[in-house]
Design a protein around this motif. Structure first.
Motif, mmCIF file in Angstrom:
data_model
loop_
_atom_site.group_PDB
_atom_site.id
_atom_site.type_symbol
_atom_site.label_atom_id
_atom_site.label_comp_id
_atom_site.label_asym_id
_atom_site.label_seq_id
_atom_site.Cartn_x
_atom_site.Cartn_y
_atom_site.Cartn_z
ATOM 1 N N ARG A 74 0.701 -1.236 0.016
ATOM 2 C CA ARG A 74 0.064 -0.003 -0.026
ATOM 3 C C ARG A 74 0.876 1.283 0.135
ATOM 4 O O ARG A 74 0.599 2.254 -0.749
ATOM 5 N N TYR A 101 -12.836 9.916 -9.485
ATOM 6 C CA TYR A 101 -13.042 8.354 -9.191
ATOM 7 C C TYR A 101 -11.354 7.858 -8.892
ATOM 8 O O TYR A 101 -11.152 7.278 -7.914
ATOM 9 N N SER A 104 -10.871 8.787 -5.158
ATOM 10 C CA SER A 104 -11.424 7.791 -4.333
ATOM 11 C C SER A 104 -10.759 6.716 -4.113
ATOM 12 O O SER A 104 -10.691 6.079 -3.050
ATOM 13 N N LEU A 105 -10.207 6.234 -5.378
ATOM 14 C CA LEU A 105 -9.310 4.836 -5.202
ATOM 15 C C LEU A 105 -8.107 5.172 -4.420
ATOM 16 O O LEU A 105 -7.447 4.329 -3.862
ATOM 17 N N GLY A 107 -8.355 6.894 -1.762
ATOM 18 C CA GLY A 107 -8.805 7.232 -0.486
ATOM 19 C C GLY A 107 -8.620 8.913 -0.227
ATOM 20 O O GLY A 107 -8.546 9.112 1.362
ATOM 21 N N VAL B 2 -11.105 5.867 4.894
ATOM 22 C CA VAL B 2 -10.578 5.976 3.693
ATOM 23 C C VAL B 2 -11.243 4.727 2.706
ATOM 24 O O VAL B 2 -11.439 4.890 1.669
ATOM 25 N N TYR B 3 -11.587 3.597 3.558
ATOM 26 C CA TYR B 3 -12.102 2.238 2.789
ATOM 27 C C TYR B 3 -13.710 2.977 2.387
ATOM 28 O O TYR B 3 -13.917 2.572 1.000
ATOM 29 N N THR B 5 -14.611 5.934 1.508
ATOM 30 C CA THR B 5 -14.593 6.923 0.328
ATOM 31 C C THR B 5 -14.142 6.068 -0.985
ATOM 32 O O THR B 5 -14.587 6.472 -1.948
ATOM 33 N N CYS B 6 -13.187 5.182 -0.986
ATOM 34 C CA CYS B 6 -13.137 4.046 -1.919
ATOM 35 C C CYS B 6 -14.317 3.560 -2.753
ATOM 36 O O CYS B 6 -14.516 3.576 -3.795
ATOM 37 N N GLY B 9 -16.587 6.068 -4.320
ATOM 38 C CA GLY B 9 -15.900 6.422 -5.611
ATOM 39 C C GLY B 9 -16.532 5.164 -6.713
ATOM 40 O O GLY B 9 -16.812 5.512 -7.656
ATOM 41 N N ILE B 10 -16.187 3.918 -6.315
ATOM 42 C CA ILE B 10 -16.418 2.881 -7.050
ATOM 43 C C ILE B 10 -18.079 2.748 -7.439
ATOM 44 O O ILE B 10 -18.251 2.813 -8.738
ATOM 45 N N MET B 102 -5.405 0.557 -2.297
ATOM 46 C CA MET B 102 -6.170 -0.027 -1.365
ATOM 47 C C MET B 102 -6.025 -1.638 -1.683
ATOM 48 O O MET B 102 -5.593 -1.973 -2.662
#
Lengths: 245, 264
Positions: A74, A101, A104-105, A107, B2-3, B5-6, B9-10, B102
């Motif tokens: 990570r 997008y 967001s990936l 975070g 953070v998770y 948010t991810c 987003g997806i 992630m």
């Protein structure tokens, strides 16, 4: 010498029984532009896939900012910005939606995302195209969006896999000038694979990959002087011929 | 955070893509509506349905096939998302997802969940049209069926993801329709109760019982009548976990998920 951004040590990889990379060792320093030269099939894209962990090496190691990428996956991926050879933007989404997008990936929180999108789009002169669908952009603009996206999370190392292929000369020149500014002003390290030799500048660091092996890693003008050639083209031809023999 | 948010987003991306391709919703609904309106009208007399659980009275054939058609929407959606994963991989955009910091397993589960939510939305659109056509379940069933729909969508999405990890070229995808989708659909209780299949052929009946789609359809059917089918839940849940685990394994970089290309 400061700590290497990327340290590759005796890296090896093979597809089945076919070796693609063997004993590759490379060290990338902060704030420098590295041009990775090599013919088709030399292993450039495979090397990139190994750095961004789409593949696992068969042997050797990769350290990003001093940490083993296998053990600190990570952390390592957070330090990387990647522009792939194939276009990877979603054509039916807007420029902003594509960047959101990606954020967001990574975070990234909403407020920071909005701020960074504005900064990067302004930097790449794309602020007025924010709401446009990617499909409506020309090839040069799409590439700029991809680079803006790769920089959104402020990576330490930017990987460009033949990022200027298919662009006209003026766009390529502008983009190359811009990328070198990123190195000198922002301290970002860039590793750019290309087979367009005219893109390599005398002050660039040169890495020549032939048949899966690193044949040269040196500042371009020093390499030209040591081989007694006047141009990168001649240098590469000499290396290439030597590598084939 | 953070998770989350991810995941958001997806999910947002999948919803935006779905909104951009509204014809997908139309085509997803046309198939089950054809079965409901045309096929059921023609076969109503020939395929009379006896009283079987969860039904407590005689029902029309249209009512019988409604849970199966909800499953069909999700089955085709799962395969559609699998197709789009193979396409994304061929086009390179899959790499954007897989190079996120992630955990890869989390990214794949997020993608599955986003696909499952979109699938479920389409099923509810189908229920609304079926209601207007006077094909209705118990009102409470429409709420109680939600977890069953989500679980089924996850199972079929995971199966699609698993298939996409093994399909190396888009051209190979036609085989999935012939060898996975149609057998799963026809060897299930979606269109006819299994006792009818047993009357015709014992080994076909056994194949139907082996088919996880049969159990997913039964899970939906029972939930729509406020009942709980433990066996169907166990099989559907077990298959969801197994398919998801295998799909995550399929996308492990050790297996070299990225296409093996000679270039560069």
């Amino acid at each position: 010498m400061s700590e290497a951004v990327l340290e590759i040590h005796q890296l090896g990889f093979q597809y089945g029984n076919k070796p693609v990379l063997s004993d590759v060792s490379v060290s990338l320093q902060p704030g420098k532009y590295y041009a990775l030269l090599g013919p088709n099939g030399a292993g450039k894209s495979t090397l990139f896939s190994l750095i961004c962990q789409l593949l696992r090496p068969v042997s050797g190691s990769l350290h990003l900012m001093g940490k083993d990428t296998q053990q600190h996956t990570r952390y390592a991926l957070k330090q990387l910005g990647i522009v792939f050879q194939q276009p990877t933007l979603d054509l039916d989404l807007t420029v902003e939606q594509n960047l959101r997008y990606h954020a967001s990936l990574q975070g990234m929180p909403g407020k920071l995302t909005r701020q960074r999108i504005q900064e990067e789009l302004t930097r790449f002169d794309l602020a007025n195209r924010q709401k446009d669908k990617v499909r409506a952009l020309n090839g040069g603009h799409r590439r700029r969006v991809e680079i803006a996206r790769a920089l959104l999370h402020k990576p330490r190392l930017l990987l460009l896999d033949e990022a200027t292929v298919g662009l006209d000369q003026n766009t390529r020149d502008a983009m190359n000038a811009h990328l070198r500014e990123l190195c000198s002003h922002e301290g970002i390290t860039i590793l750019s694979s290309t087979h367009l030799i005219d893109e390599v500048k005398p002050n660039d660091e040169l890495i020549v990959l032939l048949n899966g092996q690193v044949k040269l890693q040196q500042r371009c003008q020093e390499a030209m002087a040591s081989l007694g050639v006047d141009s990168v083209q001649q240098l590469y031809r000499q290396m290439h011929i030597g590598g084939e023999q | 955070m953070v998770y989350f948010t991810c995941f958001l987003g997806i999910l947002t991306r999948e919803l935006l893509r779905f909104w951009q391709q509204r014809s997908r919703l139309l085509s997803a609904l046309v198939r089950p509506l054809l079965w409901l309106v045309v096929f059921a009208a023609g076969f109503r007399a020939a395929l009379g349905v006896a009283i079987i659980p969860p039904y407590e009275t005689y029902i029309t054939y249209e009512v019988y096939i409604m849970p199966g058609l909800a499953g069909v929407i999700m089955l085709f959606n799962g395969m559609q998302s699998s197709l789009s994963m193979v396409y994304d991989r061929e086009m390179g955009s899959m790499k954007v997802l897989l190079t996120s910091p992630m955990p890869r397993s989390y990214l794949l589960v997020c993608k599955l969940m986003a696909g499952a939510l979109i699938s479920t939305l389409q099923v509810y659109a189908f229920f609304v049209i079926a209601w207007l056509l006077d094909v209705q379940a118990e009102p409470a069933g429409y709420v109680l069926v939600l977890p069953a729909l989500l679980l089924t969508a996850l199972m079929l999405g995971a199966l699609g993801l698993l298939l996409s990890s093994f399909i190396k070229q888009l051209e190979n995808f036609a085989g999935v329709m012939n060898f996975v989708v149609f057998p799963m659909f026809f060897l299930s209780s979606a269109l006819y109760p299994l006792w009818k299949m047993q009357e015709s052929s014992e080994w076909l009946y056994q194949l139907c019982l082996f088919n996880p789609f049969t159990h997913a359809v039964e899970l939906i059917r029972f939930a729509m009548y406020s009942q709980f089918n433990v066996q169907a839940l166990a099989v559907t849940l077990g298959c969801t976990l197994a398919f998801t685990g295998l799909a995550i394994w399929g996308y492990d970089p050790k297996r070299g998920m990225v296409r093996r290309k000679a270039g560069g």
